[in-house]
Structure formats: structure tokens, C-alpha cells
Design an enzyme around this catalytic site. Structure first.
Site, PDB file in Angstrom:
ATOM      1  N   LYS B  79      15.630   2.108   2.053  1.00 24.93           N
ATOM      2  CA  LYS B  79      14.883   3.371   2.091  1.00 24.93           C
ATOM      3  C   LYS B  79      14.528   3.690   3.540  1.00 24.93           C
ATOM      4  CE  LYS B  79      10.765   5.401  -0.150  1.00 24.93           C
ATOM      5  NZ  LYS B  79       9.576   5.081  -0.999  1.00 24.93           N
ATOM      6  N   SER B 154       9.248   8.176  -5.035  1.00 21.60           N
ATOM      7  CA  SER B 154       9.845   8.686  -3.825  1.00 21.60           C
ATOM      8  C   SER B 154      11.105   7.946  -3.381  1.00 21.60           C
ATOM      9  CB  SER B 154       8.830   8.633  -2.683  1.00 21.60           C
ATOM     10  OG  SER B 154       8.512   7.289  -2.377  1.00 21.60           O
ATOM     11  N   SER B 178       6.755   4.588  -6.918  1.00 23.63           N
ATOM     12  CA  SER B 178       7.931   5.085  -6.193  1.00 23.63           C
ATOM     13  C   SER B 178       9.171   4.203  -6.256  1.00 23.63           C
ATOM     14  CB  SER B 178       7.581   5.331  -4.728  1.00 23.63           C
ATOM     15  OG  SER B 178       6.873   6.529  -4.596  1.00 23.63           O
TER      16      SER B 178
END
Lengths: 99, 486
Positions: B79, B154, B178
Site C-alpha cells: 500500500k 482504504s 481498511s
């Protein structure tokens, strides 16, 4: 609490947060933050007078280490992402007004 | 060409016996990304040349009989809110569009030490603030199961990259769900460890008391292996816990006897999609058939979790994101009147709407006259939520629930209604407030062909229990073998 959120308050908070917002953003956030603040009123249902606040869950108090000299980022690496430098320092606009 | 349908654990076995090479595997990943990612948009950047060179070096090390790490040759995506030295790390924000970290995050060091191959950085909601990956400043990631639906967020890019079999594993971060919610929406395994289990050093902070890094994989055993590699104490993160890391990958196949699966009545209320409810209830039957006892219990403060979370997370965000001031790194406005105006203009131009909203909410909640009523109140309710879990885990070993009220919602459905988007986090948020570990694994498909995720939660540092319980379910079902339509 519970007084409606005004655009004046949102403007003041934007200044505290150092965020330059457009008039459109100020209007939108006044509505949207007002809705969120209305929702979080829910917490007032709970009597929490005898409850200790919990800032974090880790069962850790102060974490100490020996005060030893250790390698740190070289100056060039530390400056490598700066928007403006003179090769030695971060360059910012003048901070003190002319006397 | 090695097939990316295999799990990370299986691919490592293939690498170890010489059936495939890391070079071939990495090349396949890069080719799959080239072929598919124009449609899915999971990656913000790839690291083609360097990752192929790294793969080749690991192949040579292995061929020479030298000792190699636990993930030797395995391609991994990360990420884009975790610092990677020499590789852009943007947080999907204009303010960090050109930021190249001069150091690696703790987890990146651990992946490199385990000889994993870093193939690229994945998309996210800007600064990890969002539940759909639509808040990225650069691109919207689309669900591999149906590109008209969101991937969740997310960590949506990391979830989609694994779901579309572009990489066998990835890392995400979980502040309010997330990792778990996008794993659920994308039909893969995603895990948030106990707060303090994995170092946050080099994770660009959103809400420091809630953030935790964890893995995505196509099966539970691979998630266990990735977790084992990234866990452990790091003196550079003062909330990192100094306790031994169990060998999760060695115990994950062992079923638990006398397992008690808790279900909270607050998790089955109005608003829960019927198909999701049916899939979750079938999961309880699976556990019953495996000899587990189902224990009904209550988490009485559940309904306060979202309000508590958004006050605490926004407050911490407003403080953490003060560092983006156009001085040390990141965007600086071209035109300004003075120093204060430089800060405000740079931040006004660099941050997207959701980040601004949360900074504003947090600044308000922390400001004079409101601190006690909002921030302090939320910290007190946080303790009540934690106590609910402490009591629950005296009666059960894992808690089972939906991961979200519905399968993946449509792109654009919630993005203009921030409060509705916040409310969609109802099932995942409490685990962050309580600091407990949680996991999402596939447990069904909706009639429209979208994955349904089962969430399991456990007491602090009971990751081993969580993984073993999850593996029991996985072994008894076939949901984890389903892949998105070609």
C-alpha cells in the site's frame, strides 16, 4: 453543545487547521460537518463520569533507551524532498516582520 | 509460465523445489499487471526493473545453496502509505505526489530481509481516509468481481491486486477496517493484527492509536506466513510490543478443539443485507459441524463505535497531518503572502476533500471549549467498547460477524455522502478502538456474484487462535477457491 455549526465557526477552524478553503468548500463543510457533529451527539446518551479516558490500548508506559549517538539521515537525504533549500537548510519565507 | 492461481505458500514451495523461478514469477506478475491493471487500477506504481533484478539475485542465491528468507522470491505489493526507499510513496495524495522516502518502513525492511520481491505500490483512499478507494487523488480502483462496484477501502489497491491474482500477497493498513473490509469486498483473506504487533515505523500516520499494518493473501495459511514475517518488536515505534512472535505458519493447519464462536446480537440488526445475513448464519453452521460451540452474547456499546471512532481518528489525523506544511517535503504553493499563508495555501491545494473534512472535524473536536465534549468523551466511550470485548472474550475464543452490511457497494453510491460512508464501517471499527486482532475471509457470493466476507475477531495477541479458527472454516468450504470472472 448542539448549537448549529455556522460558516463563521468553520472559517475559524479552517484557519486553526491552516487550510485555505474556497467559499464552496466552506459551505459544503458547514453542512457536512454539521451532520457529523449531529450524529456524534449520540455519545451523550452515555453517562461516562466514572470512566477513565483511554488514549491508546497498548499496555505500555514510557519507553526509554540509552542516550547514544547513532547514525541519522545524511543532510542531502533529509533535504532531498524539500520544496526549497539552499543545499544546507530548508528555505522558508521570512518569519519575523520588518521592525 | 507459473500460474498465479496458486497461493503464496504454494508458490514458495514451487520456488523451493525449483519448479519455477522468482524471475519467471515476477515477470508473470508484471505481465498480468500490464494486461489487467488498465481495467482494475490497483497500482499507483510498479518497480519492474528493480524487482526483476531482485528476483534474479534471489534465484542465484537459491541456486548456489545459500540460505534464503521465508518469502524468498515471492512478489509482493505494498500500500502506498508505507515508505519504500527510493520508490515514490504518495499516500494517493497530491501533497506527496513526488515524495521519494530516504528510508524503508520497518515492514519493508522485514520483507526485504525475508527476500520478498517488491513489485509495486498500490492505490488507497488519500492518507487511508475512506472506505471505497474513491478518495484517491490519482485513480479509482475497480472491483475485479464487477468493475462497477468499489473494492472497499482504504487498502483497496492491495485487496484488488490479490483478488485479480496480479500478486500472490500484499500489505495494507487498517485504522477502522481498511484491510478487512476491502478483503471482504474482494473475496480474499485480510488481517489486522493486534495493535503493537507490527511496527508502524515508516507507515505514514493517519490515526496513530488505531493504525496497524497487516497482510492480504488468497488463503489463510499465506496470510499467517506474511504476518509471521512482518511481526515483531521495533524500537523505532514506541507502541511496538516486545513479545515473541509465534510461528503462525507452523500452527495454522491445526484445528482447535472445544472452539467457542461468539456471536453478538448487536451485529444482526436492521440494515443487514439478507444475503449477507444468510451467508454469515451458514458460517455458524459450518463451525457447528466442526464441533464448535456457538455462544450468543452482547457488545452493548456497539452502536457508539462509529461516533467514537470518527472523533478520535479525526483528532489524531488533524495532529498527524500538521507535518505537511510545504517545508520539509511535499507540495508548496507557488503563490502566497507570508509564512502562515504558505502553510494554508499549500495544504488547501495539496489535500483532497475527505482529508480536509477529517482535519477540520479533528481540529474542531480538539479546540478550546469542545475538547471535553467531543475528544475526551470519545476516549471514555472507547474504554467502554474495550470492556465489552474483554467481557466477550471470557465467554468465547473468536467473535464471528459480517464484515459489512452489504457486499461491495456501487462506485459513486456513497462518495458524496460522507456520513453514510462512515456508517458503512459499522462492523470493523470497534476492533481498532479496542486494539484487538481481526480477520476477513470469504464465506459466500451474492446472487449478483459479489463476494461476502466473514469477520473473525479475537482477544489481544490471539492471532494464532484467529488464524487456526479461520483455517478450520476455510478447509471445510470452497469460497476461497472462487476467483473473479475472467
Amino acid at each position: 453543545m448542539a448549537e448549529p455549526l455556522t460558516k463563521e465557526t468553520v472559517t475559524k477552524v479552517a484557519h486553526l487547521a491552516r487550510l485555505k478553503l474556497s467559499e464552496t468548500e466552506l459551505d459544503l463543510f458547514t453542512t457536512q460537518l454539521g451532520q457529523v457533529l449531529g450524529y456524534v451527539e449520540l455519545l451523550n446518551e452515555l453517562d461516562t463520569t466514572a470512566v477513565e479516558p483511554m488514549a491508546h490500548v497498548a499496555d505500555i508506559a514510557n519507553v526509554f533507551r540509552d542516550d547514544e549517538v547513532r547514525p541519522s539521515l545524511p543532510r542531502a537525504a533529509a533535504l532531498s524532498n524539500a520544496p526549497k533549500t539552499d543545499g544546507k537548510f530548508f528555505v522558508v519565507p521570512q518569519i519575523l516582520e520588518e521592525g | 509460465m507459473p500460474a498465479l492461481t496458486s497461493s503464496a505458500v504454494d508458490l514458495i514451495a514451487q520456488l523451493n523445489c525449483g519448479e519455477t523461478s522468482s524471475f519467471a514469477l515476477t515477470e508473470t506478475c508484471l505481465q498480468t499487471i500490464s494486461a489487467q491493471d488498465a481495467n482494475i487500477r490497483a497500482f499507483l506504481s510498479t518497480n519492474a526493473e528493480a524487482s526483476l533484478a531482485q528476483a534474479k539475485a534471489i534465484d542465484e542465491k537459491r541456486k548456489a545453496g545459500q540460505p534464503v528468507g521465508k518469502l524468498a522470491g515471492l512478489p509482493i505489493a505494498i500500500k502506498d502509505n508505507m515508505c519504500t526507499r527510493g520508490m515514490k510513496t504518495t499516500c494517493a495524495s497530491r501533497i506527496l505526489e513526488n515524495f521519494v522516502p530516504p528510508y524503508d518502513a520497518g515492514v519493508v525492511e522485514k520483507l526485504k530481509a525475508a527476500d520478498a520481491v517488491l513489485v509495486g505500490k498500490t492505490n488507497l483512499d488519500e492518507f487511508a481516509m475512506g472506505s471505497s478507494t474513491e478518495n484517491s487523488a490519482f485513480q479509482v480502483t475497480r472491483n475485479p468481481w464487477n468493475v462497477e462496484h468499489t473494492v472497499g477501502g482504504s487498502s483497496g489497491g492491495s485487496a484488488a491486486a490479490v483478488a485479480a491474482r496480479m500478486v500472490p500477497g500484499s500489505l495494507g493498513s487498517d485504522t477502522g477496517g481498511s484491510i478487512r473490509q476491502p478483503a471482504g469486498f474482494c473475496g480474499v483473506v485480510g488481517m489486522k493484527p493486534t495493535y503493537g504487533r507490527v511496527s508502524r515505523y515508516g507507515l505514514i500516520a493517519y490515526a496513530s492509536s488505531l493504525d496497524q499494518i497487516g497482510p492480504f493473501a488468497t488463503d489463510v495459511a499465506s496470510a499467517a506466513l506474511l504476518l509471521e514475517v512482518i511481526s515483531g518488536h521495533d524500537g523505532r515505534d514506541s507502541t511496538s510490543v516486545d513479545r515473541p512472535v509465534p510461528e503462525y505458519s507452523q500452527t495454522v493447519e491445526q484445528p482447535l478443539t472445544g472452539l467457542r464462536v461468539g456471536i453478538a446480537r448487536e451485529h444482526f440488526v436492521e440494515g443487514l443485507d439478507r444475503e449477507v445475513e444468510a451467508a454469515i448464519k451458514q458460517s455458524f453452521d459450518v463451525y457447528r459441524s466442526l464441533g464448535a460451540e456457538i455462544v450468543e452474547l452482547s457488545l452493548p456499546h456497539s452502536k457508539y463505535a462509529i461516533a467514537t471512532y470518527y472523533l478520535i481518528a479525526a483528532s489524531e489525523a488533524s495532529s498527524n497531518l500538521a507535518r505537511f506544511d510545504g517545508v520539509h517535503y511535499g507540495h508548496r504553493a507557488a503563490k502566497f503572502d507570508n509564512l502562515i499563508d504558505m502553510y494554508s495555501a499549500s495544504r488547501g491545494e495539496g489535500f483532497g476533500p475527505e482529508v480536509k473534512r477529517r482535519i477540520m472535524l479533528g481540529t474542531y473536536a480538539l479546540s478550546a471549549g469542545y475538547y471535553d465534549a467531543y475528544y475526551l468523551k470519545a476516549l471514555k466511550v472507547r474504554r467502554l467498547i474495550r470492556r465489552d470485548f474483554d467481557a466477550a472474550f471470557e465467554r468465547c475464543d473468536v467473535l464471528a460477524s459480517p464484515i459489512a452490511s452489504t457486499p461491495a457497494f456501487r462506485l459513486g453510491e456513497l462518495v458524496n455522502d460522507p456520513l453514510a460512508m462512515y456508517l458503512s464501517d459499522i462492523y470493523t471499527i470497534s476492533a481498532n478502538l479496542a486494539g484487538i486482532p481481526g480477520l476477513s475471509l470469504p464465506c459466500g457470493l451474492s446472487s449478483t456474484g459479489l463476494p461476502i466476507g466473514l469477520q473473525l475477531l479475537a482477544a489481544p495477541f490471539e492471532e494464532e487462535t484467529l488464524l487456526r479458527a479461520a483455517r478450520m472454516f476455510e478447509r471445510a468450504t470452497e469460497w476461497h477457491t472462487k476467483t473473479p470472472p475472467a
